[in-house]
Design a protein around this motif. Structure first.
Motif, mmCIF file in Angstrom:
data_model
loop_
_atom_site.group_PDB
_atom_site.id
_atom_site.type_symbol
_atom_site.label_atom_id
_atom_site.label_comp_id
_atom_site.label_asym_id
_atom_site.label_seq_id
_atom_site.Cartn_x
_atom_site.Cartn_y
_atom_site.Cartn_z
ATOM 1 N N ILE A 53 -46.630 26.645 -4.571
ATOM 2 C CA ILE A 53 -47.651 25.771 -3.978
ATOM 3 C C ILE A 53 -48.700 26.598 -3.245
ATOM 4 C CG2 ILE A 53 -48.040 24.026 -2.189
ATOM 5 C CD1 ILE A 53 -45.309 22.833 -2.992
ATOM 6 N N ILE A 54 -48.238 27.521 -2.436
ATOM 7 C CA ILE A 54 -49.170 28.345 -1.651
ATOM 8 C C ILE A 54 -50.061 29.179 -2.564
ATOM 9 C CG2 ILE A 54 -49.309 30.295 -0.044
ATOM 10 C CD1 ILE A 54 -46.767 29.106 1.300
ATOM 11 N N LEU A 55 -49.462 29.839 -3.558
ATOM 12 C CA LEU A 55 -50.248 30.675 -4.466
ATOM 13 C C LEU A 55 -51.269 29.852 -5.252
ATOM 14 C CD1 LEU A 55 -47.580 33.139 -5.888
ATOM 15 C CD2 LEU A 55 -49.490 33.668 -4.379
ATOM 16 N N TYR A 56 -50.866 28.674 -5.698
ATOM 17 C CA TYR A 56 -51.767 27.845 -6.490
ATOM 18 C C TYR A 56 -52.968 27.398 -5.657
ATOM 19 C CZ TYR A 56 -53.319 24.283 -9.785
ATOM 20 O OH TYR A 56 -54.059 23.539 -10.660
ATOM 21 N N PHE A 57 -52.714 26.894 -4.451
ATOM 22 C CA PHE A 57 -53.822 26.403 -3.635
ATOM 23 C C PHE A 57 -54.708 27.529 -3.112
ATOM 24 C CE2 PHE A 57 -51.270 22.490 -3.466
ATOM 25 C CZ PHE A 57 -52.239 21.631 -3.928
ATOM 26 N N VAL A 58 -54.130 28.671 -2.791
ATOM 27 C CA VAL A 58 -54.962 29.809 -2.373
ATOM 28 C C VAL A 58 -55.823 30.277 -3.545
ATOM 29 C CG1 VAL A 58 -54.877 32.244 -1.670
ATOM 30 C CG2 VAL A 58 -53.469 30.551 -0.490
ATOM 31 N N SER A 59 -55.231 30.309 -4.743
ATOM 32 C CA SER A 59 -56.004 30.689 -5.929
ATOM 33 C C SER A 59 -57.155 29.717 -6.159
ATOM 34 C CB SER A 59 -55.107 30.708 -7.167
ATOM 35 O OG SER A 59 -54.067 31.628 -7.020
ATOM 36 N N LEU A 60 -56.907 28.430 -5.992
ATOM 37 C CA LEU A 60 -57.976 27.449 -6.163
ATOM 38 C C LEU A 60 -59.061 27.611 -5.104
ATOM 39 C CD1 LEU A 60 -56.182 24.155 -7.200
ATOM 40 C CD2 LEU A 60 -57.514 25.712 -8.620
ATOM 41 N N LEU A 61 -58.664 27.938 -3.886
ATOM 42 C CA LEU A 61 -59.669 28.160 -2.846
ATOM 43 C C LEU A 61 -60.536 29.371 -3.163
ATOM 44 C CD1 LEU A 61 -57.640 27.395 0.405
ATOM 45 C CD2 LEU A 61 -59.455 26.020 -0.627
ATOM 46 N N VAL A 62 -59.942 30.393 -3.750
ATOM 47 C CA VAL A 62 -60.701 31.593 -4.107
ATOM 48 C C VAL A 62 -61.591 31.322 -5.326
ATOM 49 C CG1 VAL A 62 -60.481 33.955 -4.982
ATOM 50 C CG2 VAL A 62 -59.038 33.188 -3.099
ATOM 51 N N LEU A 63 -61.056 30.637 -6.330
ATOM 52 C CA LEU A 63 -61.808 30.384 -7.560
ATOM 53 C C LEU A 63 -62.866 29.287 -7.401
ATOM 54 C CD1 LEU A 63 -58.865 30.590 -10.094
ATOM 55 C CD2 LEU A 63 -60.660 32.274 -9.741
ATOM 56 N N LYS A 64 -62.682 28.410 -6.448
ATOM 57 C CA LYS A 64 -63.620 27.338 -6.111
ATOM 58 C C LYS A 64 -64.105 26.521 -7.312
ATOM 59 C CE LYS A 64 -65.304 29.703 -2.051
ATOM 60 N NZ LYS A 64 -66.411 30.306 -1.378
ATOM 61 N N PRO A 65 -63.211 25.749 -7.916
ATOM 62 C CA PRO A 65 -63.684 24.865 -8.989
ATOM 63 C C PRO A 65 -64.667 23.844 -8.439
ATOM 64 C CG PRO A 65 -61.324 24.585 -8.615
ATOM 65 C CD PRO A 65 -61.798 25.631 -7.687
ATOM 66 N N THR A 66 -65.679 23.530 -9.217
ATOM 67 C CA THR A 66 -66.764 22.681 -8.728
ATOM 68 C C THR A 66 -66.353 21.234 -8.526
ATOM 69 O OG1 THR A 66 -67.469 22.305 -11.003
ATOM 70 C CG2 THR A 66 -68.551 24.078 -9.800
ATOM 71 N N ASN A 67 -65.309 20.788 -9.185
ATOM 72 C CA ASN A 67 -64.965 19.374 -9.091
ATOM 73 C C ASN A 67 -64.082 19.031 -7.894
ATOM 74 O OD1 ASN A 67 -62.743 20.612 -10.081
ATOM 75 N ND2 ASN A 67 -62.345 19.134 -11.689
ATOM 76 N N LEU A 68 -63.711 19.986 -7.061
ATOM 77 C CA LEU A 68 -62.938 19.656 -5.871
ATOM 78 C C LEU A 68 -63.726 18.740 -4.941
ATOM 79 C CD1 LEU A 68 -61.099 22.969 -4.925
ATOM 80 C CD2 LEU A 68 -60.147 20.928 -5.974
ATOM 81 N N LYS A 69 -65.030 18.974 -4.828
ATOM 82 C CA LYS A 69 -65.865 18.116 -3.989
ATOM 83 C C LYS A 69 -65.924 16.707 -4.557
ATOM 84 C CE LYS A 69 -68.842 21.858 -2.475
ATOM 85 N NZ LYS A 69 -70.176 22.459 -2.561
ATOM 86 N N GLU A 70 -66.021 16.614 -5.872
ATOM 87 C CA GLU A 70 -66.096 15.306 -6.532
ATOM 88 C C GLU A 70 -64.779 14.533 -6.378
ATOM 89 O OE1 GLU A 70 -67.248 13.843 -10.959
ATOM 90 O OE2 GLU A 70 -68.198 15.673 -10.244
ATOM 91 N N ILE A 71 -63.672 15.239 -6.490
ATOM 92 C CA ILE A 71 -62.366 14.601 -6.322
ATOM 93 C C ILE A 71 -62.194 14.136 -4.882
ATOM 94 C CG2 ILE A 71 -59.877 15.044 -6.313
ATOM 95 C CD1 ILE A 71 -60.377 16.862 -8.751
ATOM 96 N N LYS A 72 -62.593 14.966 -3.934
ATOM 97 C CA LYS A 72 -62.485 14.589 -2.519
ATOM 98 C C LYS A 72 -63.343 13.363 -2.228
ATOM 99 C CE LYS A 72 -63.027 16.368 2.139
ATOM 100 N NZ LYS A 72 -63.442 17.481 2.985
ATOM 101 N N LYS A 73 -64.558 13.327 -2.775
ATOM 102 C CA LYS A 73 -65.446 12.181 -2.578
ATOM 103 C C LYS A 73 -64.821 10.915 -3.168
ATOM 104 C CE LYS A 73 -69.992 10.486 -3.918
ATOM 105 N NZ LYS A 73 -71.166 10.742 -4.754
#
Length: 92
Positions: A53-73
């Motif tokens: 879990i930690i590795l996956y979420f840290v990797s996503l924070l580093v890679l910054k996929p553009t749709n995280l903002k859209e999903i959060k919205k």
């Protein structure tokens, strides 16, 4: 997917698939190494899941996929609508 097709741009979601795949590979390799080298018990299983879990979420924070903002919205709007619907039902 049919119900939310007008709320989410699916092209933007699928553009980020390589970033999610890279994050999954970054998570998979250390977890696999631990799994093959450590005797399996409840504690080691818990630590593997936590590490994954930690590795996956840290990797996503580093890679910054553009749709995280859209999903959060979308989730914010969904929870707001759900709360409003619940209030209407309770007050009814």
């Amino acid at each position: 997917m049919w119900g939310i097709k007008n709320q989410i741009n699916f092209k933007n979601i699928f553009i980020n698939i390589p970033k999610y795949m890279i994050a999954g590979i970054i998570m998979f390799i250390p977890v696999l190494k631990i799994n093959t080298s450590v005797k399996i018990n409840i504690l080691s299983l818990f630590l593997e899941v936590l590490l994954g879990i930690i590795l996956y979420f840290v990797s996503l924070l580093v890679l910054k996929p553009t749709n995280l903002k859209e999903i959060k919205k979308f989730l914010n709007e969904f929870t707001k609508n759900l709360l409003n619907s619940t209030k209407k039902i309770i007050l009814f």
